[in-house]
Write a protein that holds these residues in place. Structure first.
Motif, PDB file in Angstrom:
ATOM      1  N   ASP A  65      69.864 -21.613  18.104  1.00 26.46           N
ATOM      2  CA  ASP A  65      68.721 -20.600  16.600  1.00 26.46           C
ATOM      3  C   ASP A  65      67.708 -20.820  16.811  1.00 26.46           C
ATOM      4  OD1 ASP A  65      68.558 -23.133  15.750  1.00 26.46           O
ATOM      5  OD2 ASP A  65      70.106 -22.786  14.426  1.00 26.46           O
ATOM      6  N   TRP A  66      67.138 -20.585  15.676  1.00 27.90           N
ATOM      7  CA  TRP A  66      65.232 -20.387  15.451  1.00 27.90           C
ATOM      8  C   TRP A  66      64.419 -21.573  15.367  1.00 27.90           C
ATOM      9  CZ3 TRP A  66      62.386 -21.963  11.305  1.00 27.90           C
ATOM     10  CH2 TRP A  66      63.735 -22.913  10.340  1.00 27.90           C
ATOM     11  N   ARG A  67      65.115 -22.552  14.916  1.00 29.52           N
ATOM     12  CA  ARG A  67      65.359 -24.041  15.071  1.00 29.52           C
ATOM     13  C   ARG A  67      65.537 -25.017  16.546  1.00 29.52           C
ATOM     14  NH1 ARG A  67      67.002 -26.681   9.397  1.00 29.52           N
ATOM     15  NH2 ARG A  67      64.856 -27.075   9.429  1.00 29.52           N
ATOM     16  N   ARG A  69      68.837 -25.304  17.680  1.00 27.26           N
ATOM     17  CA  ARG A  69      69.900 -25.659  18.241  1.00 27.26           C
ATOM     18  C   ARG A  69      70.488 -24.489  18.557  1.00 27.26           C
ATOM     19  NH1 ARG A  69      69.623 -27.381  11.151  1.00 27.26           N
ATOM     20  NH2 ARG A  69      69.887 -24.940  12.092  1.00 27.26           N
TER      21      ARG A  69
END
Length: 103
Positions: A65-67, A69
């Motif tokens: 994901d964008w973080r 993770r």
């Protein structure tokens, strides 16, 4: 044991639990802790006498994901995951792998 170690991704089936960790110092410590706990369980509780530990390391494909993770909708895949499954049923070499990861 696996959930307590906070893996980056995990999968459970009726036959096994699989945990995936990104390469960080926290991950090495988590793998050492969960492996030691599984070994203790195997050695002290007859119900887990045949518990195999398949520990491998190497590249896997994953969706993030964008973080940064690992997305739960797509578990990591690759030869390393297959090697871990085979290692769980073979001679236990998790201590050797942990020494390599700790370096």
């Amino acid at each position: 044991l696996i959930d307590r170690s906070k893996p980056d991704a995990r999968l459970f089936s009726h036959k096994c639990g699989t945990a995936y960790y990104l390469p960080t110092s926290r991950s090495v410590a988590a793998v050492e802790t969960v492996t030691a706990a599984a070994e203790t369980l195997r050695d002290t509780d007859a119900r887990f006498a045949s518990l195999g530990i398949g520990l491998t390391h190497g590249p896997l494909l994953a969706d993030f994901d964008w973080r940064g993770r690992v997305k739960r909708s797509f578990l990591p895949v690759g030869v390393v995951a297959n090697d871990a499954a085979r290692a769980a049923a073979a001679t236990q070499n998790d201590r050797e792998i942990l020494r390599t990861l700790s370096r």
